[in-house]
Design an enzyme around this catalytic site. Structure first.
Site, short mmCIF file in Angstrom:
data_model
loop_
_atom_site.label_atom_id
_atom_site.label_comp_id
_atom_site.label_asym_id
_atom_site.label_seq_id
_atom_site.Cartn_x
_atom_site.Cartn_y
_atom_site.Cartn_z
CD1 TRP A 46 -2.32 2.05 1.00
CD2 TRP A 46 -3.46 0.16 0.99
NE1 TRP A 46 -3.62 2.49 0.93
CE2 TRP A 46 -4.28 1.30 0.86
CE3 TRP A 46 -3.85 -0.95 0.89
CZ2 TRP A 46 -5.77 1.20 0.59
CZ3 TRP A 46 -5.27 -1.32 0.71
CH2 TRP A 46 -6.32 0.06 0.71
NE ARG A 101 7.38 0.71 -3.45
CZ ARG A 101 8.03 0.27 -4.32
NH1 ARG A 101 8.07 -1.20 -4.06
NH2 ARG A 101 8.64 0.81 -5.44
CD GLU A 124 2.28 1.68 9.58
OE1 GLU A 124 3.07 2.27 9.03
OE2 GLU A 124 2.07 0.56 9.73
CE1 TYR A 125 -2.32 1.25 17.85
CE2 TYR A 125 -0.11 -0.05 17.40
CZ TYR A 125 -1.29 0.27 18.38
OH TYR A 125 -1.32 -0.30 19.66
CB ALA A 141 4.78 -1.11 16.42
CG LEU A 178 -11.58 10.88 -7.55
CD1 LEU A 178 -12.18 9.60 -6.81
CD2 LEU A 178 -12.92 11.64 -8.01
CG HIS A 220 -2.01 5.67 -10.40
ND1 HIS A 220 -1.68 5.07 -11.75
CD2 HIS A 220 -0.98 5.46 -9.67
CE1 HIS A 220 -0.48 4.79 -11.77
NE2 HIS A 220 -0.04 4.80 -10.65
NE ARG A 276 -0.89 -2.02 -5.28
CZ ARG A 276 0.11 -2.55 -5.39
NH1 ARG A 276 0.34 -3.88 -5.66
NH2 ARG A 276 1.30 -1.99 -5.07
C1 FAD Z 1 0.69 -5.96 -9.69
C2 FAD Z 1 1.82 -5.19 -9.04
C3 FAD Z 1 3.13 -6.08 -8.84
C4 FAD Z 1 4.28 -5.19 -8.21
N1 FAD Z 1 5.70 -5.65 -8.02
C5 FAD Z 1 6.30 -5.01 -7.56
C6 FAD Z 1 7.80 -5.47 -7.27
O1 FAD Z 1 8.00 -6.66 -7.52
N2 FAD Z 1 8.69 -4.80 -6.66
C7 FAD Z 1 8.46 -3.40 -6.30
O2 FAD Z 1 9.47 -2.81 -5.95
N3 FAD Z 1 7.22 -2.73 -6.58
C8 FAD Z 1 6.04 -3.44 -7.01
N4 FAD Z 1 4.99 -2.74 -7.31
C9 FAD Z 1 4.88 -1.33 -6.77
C10 FAD Z 1 5.08 -0.54 -8.23
O3 FAD Z 1 6.08 -0.65 -8.90
C11 FAD Z 1 4.77 0.89 -7.86
O4 FAD Z 1 5.61 1.22 -7.04
C12 FAD Z 1 3.18 0.96 -7.36
O5 FAD Z 1 2.37 0.33 -8.07
C13 FAD Z 1 2.92 2.38 -7.07
O6 FAD Z 1 2.70 3.12 -8.17
P1 FAD Z 1 3.19 4.52 -8.63
O7 FAD Z 1 4.42 4.68 -8.55
O8 FAD Z 1 2.56 4.75 -10.23
O9 FAD Z 1 2.06 5.41 -7.39
P2 FAD Z 1 2.35 6.39 -6.87
O10 FAD Z 1 3.56 6.57 -5.82
O11 FAD Z 1 1.14 6.83 -6.06
O12 FAD Z 1 2.67 7.71 -7.93
C14 FAD Z 1 1.64 8.23 -8.75
C15 FAD Z 1 2.32 8.53 -9.92
O13 FAD Z 1 3.17 9.86 -9.50
C16 FAD Z 1 4.28 9.90 -10.12
N5 FAD Z 1 5.25 9.80 -9.30
C17 FAD Z 1 5.25 9.68 -7.85
N6 FAD Z 1 6.46 9.57 -7.41
C18 FAD Z 1 7.52 9.85 -8.36
C19 FAD Z 1 8.88 9.92 -8.38
N7 FAD Z 1 9.55 9.96 -7.41
N8 FAD Z 1 9.50 10.18 -9.48
C20 FAD Z 1 8.55 10.16 -10.84
N9 FAD Z 1 7.35 10.22 -10.72
C21 FAD Z 1 6.92 9.99 -9.46
C22 FAD Z 1 4.44 8.78 -11.04
O14 FAD Z 1 3.73 9.11 -12.37
C23 FAD Z 1 3.40 7.59 -10.70
O15 FAD Z 1 2.84 6.85 -11.45
C24 FAD Z 1 3.94 -3.67 -7.88
C25 FAD Z 1 2.76 -3.18 -8.23
C26 FAD Z 1 1.74 -3.84 -8.70
C27 FAD Z 1 0.35 -3.24 -8.84
#
Ligand code: FAD
Length: 292
Positions: free
Chosen positions: A98, A100, A108-109, A111, A199, A204, A209
Site C-alpha cells: 500500500w 508504495r 500509521e499506528y 508499534a 481522486l 490510479h 490494485r
Molecule cells: C501487480 C503489481 C506488482 C508489483 N510488483 C512490484 C515489485 O515486484 N517490486 C516493487 O518494488 N514494486 C512492485 N510494485 C509496485 C509498483 O512498482 C509501484 O511502486 C506501485 O504500484 C505504486 O505505483 P506508482 O508509483 O505509479 O504510484 P504513486 O507512488 O502513487 O505515484 C503516482 C504517480 O506519480 C508519479 N510519481 C510519484 N513519485 C514519483 C517519483 N519519485 N518520480 C517520478 N514520478 C513519480 C508517477 O507518475 C506515478 O505513477 C508492484 C505493483 C503492482 C500493482
C-alpha cells in the site's frame, strides 16, 4: 459544541457517502476500511474544469459529458479537487504494498509507542494456493483442503508463538523497549493507518490494485474502496470504469494486428509481430470480463 447541535454547511455534501462515514467495512479476517472524511463531489470536478473557460451550463447530463471528456482525455487535475480520507486496518504485508503509492498522505499506528493487538491474518482455505506456473508473482491452483488446513493451522500457531514471545519481551522479566520487542512478529500482524488521497491518485491506485495481477489480499481492500467511490462520485466512477478500469491499451503493433483481424485475415502469433507473451496478453485483453 453540544453533540445535538447541527451546523449548516455551505460545503458540498453527498448523502450516500455521508451515510458511510465512521462505519467500518470489514475486509479479510480482522481488517476494515472506514471513511473518515471526504471533500468535493462530481460537481466540484466540473466546477474546477469550467474555471478554464468561465461559466457554462450546469445540467447533470452536461456534468456527465464533461467528466467523461476529462477522463477520456486524461485531463486529470480537476479530479484532484476531490479528496478521500480513510481509516484502514490491514496485515503488514498488504501495508507494505500500500505504502508504495506515494501520492497520498499516511499516518500509521506506532508499534514503538503502543502495544500491537493480538491479531493475525490467516487466509481462508479457498485462497491458499500453489505457486503459479506461468506468473512468477502469483497464485496458481488451490491446494488440497487437507494441506490448506495444515497451512492455516501452522500460520495461526506460529503467529501465536511469536506474539507470546513479544508479550514476554514486554513483560517484567525483560522490560524490552516496544520498538525492539516487535521485531520478531510476522508479516501477518495487523497495522492501522489514516490515508488521505485525491481522486485522481485514488483512481490510479484502484487501476493497479483491482487488477488481477495484484495480490488477492490488497484487491479485497481495493474492491471495498471501489464501492465507496461509486457512492461518493457516481459520474466520475462511471467514467473511470468505462475509460480506465475496464479499458485496455494496445501497442502500435497490436493495433496493426487488430486491423488485420477486422479485415478478415487469420492472424497467428507467428505472423503477428508480437512476442508469445504479448500475443497472450493481447488475446487476454480481448476476452477480459469487465469489473461491475
Ligand atoms: C501487480 C503489481 C506488482 C508489483 N510488483 C512490484 C515489485 O515486484 N517490486 C516493487 O518494488 N514494486 C512492485 N510494485 C509496485 C509498483 O512498482 C509501484 O511502486 C506501485 O504500484 C505504486 O505505483 P506508482 O508509483 O505509479 O504510484 P504513486 O507512488 O502513487 O505515484 C503516482 C504517480 O506519480 C508519479 N510519481 C510519484 N513519485 C514519483 C517519483 N519519485 N518520480 C517520478 N514520478 C513519480 C508517477 O507518475 C506515478 O505513477 C508492484 C505493483 C503492482 C500493482
Amino acid at each position: 459544541m453540544n453533540t445535538s447541535d447541527t451546523i449548516v454547511t455551505k460545503r458540498a455534501t453527498v448523502p450516500t457517502i455521508e451515510s458511510l462515514l465512521f462505519t467500518p467495512h470489514p475486509v479479510l479476517d480482522h481488517g476494515f476500511v472506514t471513511v473518515v472524511d471526504y471533500m468535493g463531489d462530481d460537481a466540484a470536478i466540473c466546477q474546477a474544469a469550467r474555471v478554464s473557460y468561465g461559466k457554462g451550463t450546469r445540467s447533470v447530463s452536461d456534468n456527465r459529458n464533461l467528466i467523461n471528456y476529462l477522463m477520456r482525455h486524461r485531463h486529470t487535475s480537476p479530479f484532484e479537487m476531490c479528496v478521500l480520507k480513510l481509516h484502514l486496518k490491514m496485515p503488514l504485508f498488504v501495508a507494505r504494498q500500500w505504502v508504495r503509492h506515494r501520492m497520498a498522505s499516511i499516518n500509521e499506528y506506532s508499534a514503538r509507542y503502543s502495544v500491537l493487538d493480538k491479531e493475525f491474518y490467516v487466509p481462508e482455505e479457498g485462497v491458499i494456493c500453489t505457486q503459479s506456473a506461468n506468473n512468477k508473482q502469483g497464485r496458481g491452483e488451490q491446494i488440497s483442503p487437507k494441506k490448506a488446513r495444515e497451512v492455516a493451522e501452522r500460520l495461526a500457531r506460529e503467529a501465536q508463538q511469536s506474539y507470546h514471545t513479544y508479550e514476554q519481551f514486554l513483560g517484567e522479566e525483560y522490560s524490552l523497549a516496544r520498538e525492539l520487542a516487535r521485531i520478531n512478529l510476522p508479516l501477518s500482524m495487523y497495522t492501522q493507518f489514516y490515508w488521505k488521497i485525491d481522486l485522481h491518485n485514488l483512481f490510479h491506485f484502484l487501476t493497479l490494485r483491482c487488477e488481477e495481477h495484484a495480490q488477492y489480499e490488497i484487491r479485497e481492500y481495493a474492491h471495498v474502496i471501489l464501492r465507496i467511490v461509486e457512492s461518493w462520485v457516481p459520474l466520475s466512477f462511471a467514467a473511470f470504469k468505462d475509460y480506465r478500469l475496464n479499458a485496455v491499451t494496445f501497442s502500435q503493433t497490436m493495433m496493426g494486428v487488430l486491423r488485420r483481424i477486422l479485415a478478415g485475415e487469420n492472424v497467428q502469433q507467428k505472423n503477428s509481430g508480437l512476442t508469445k507473451r504479448e500475443w497472450e496478453e493481447f488475446q487476454a485483453s480481448l476476452s477480459t470480463s469487465p469489473h461491475q
